[in-house]
Write an enzyme that holds these catalytic residues in place. Sequence first.
Site: not given
Ligand code: 2RA
Length: 336
Positions: A128, A240
């Site tokens: 991601c 994120h």
């Molecule tokens: C996380 N990118 O954010 C890793 C797995 N999705 O934990």
Amino acid sequence: MKVAIVGTSGAVGQEFLRILEERDFPMDELVLFGSSRSAGQKYQFKGKELTVKELQHNDDFKNIDIAFTSAGASTSKEYAETITKYGAVMIDNSSAFRMDDDVPLVVPEVNAKACANLPRNIIANPNCTTIQMVVALKAIEDVSHIKRVHVSTYQAASGAGASGMEELEVQVKQVVNGEQPTVKKFQHQLAMNIIPHVDVFTDNGYTKEEMKMYNESRKIMGTDIEVSATCVRIPVMRAHSETIWVETESPISVEQAREAFEKAQGIKVIDNPSANEYPMPLFLAGKDEVFVGRIRKDLSNPNGLTFWTVSDQIKKGAALNAVQIAEYMIKAGLIK
Ligand code: 2RA
């Protein structure tokens, strides 16, 4: 077109259901697969109730055209042959095949054409944090070649799945109630804290998550780009965020960068600091795009540029990117 979801009950599997319906993905039938624990669970799709079948080594994938898999790397490795042996294209969200030379690692906005050559009928969906970053980097690369990147991530609890989100929610309530927070999924208490540790540490002091950003970016961009990452878990639910610093071969002005972002596929610019307008995860969870803001020159380097990105980790960071790969393949006539 017959489509399968493997790992239906997980956070990404559930997002596949939502996105396939939301985008009215062209298909005649959808089949849901899961572990023995999930088998028998029922989910709504376009007004119908579908029941999860237990994933097994049998002929269940005989007439499947596309299988979206998000059930962990070990499951993807174990079942890849079973899933693809009759010709189904496996678009895999796990880390199992991302760095295999005979498996393309695809972000449609950056390297969609890589889908044309599938020696194993497998396409890997990147991590991601990598997806969000390379969508933004592609816009800059088209103006001037990016030599190196420094990135700090601010990763939501959703990256650790439904249980990670649940742990954060419980911890917040415990903190408010003056109770000792329960810590199971994350290395430490996440509520009211940030944890500079995502995945496991490797011998060079970087975590696997940080090395994914290094290795996957080079494969997707197809360049010698150097990426130094610091991946941090923060007490946010779904989206994120990333601070990205790039050094390009020739100087790029803020105006050039903003224009490149505004023209780029899959990007929305929110960048008006005087009005306190910039991307924030709380308000952008559930959206499709990569949001870019805080665009500014690096004060120490004429070829440096810094900007901020936010994107939904479960949507564009996982399920949406995989569905967009399938949509591209259908449009390009690679899947009929
Ligand atoms: C996380 N990118 O954010 C890793 C797995 N999705 O934990």
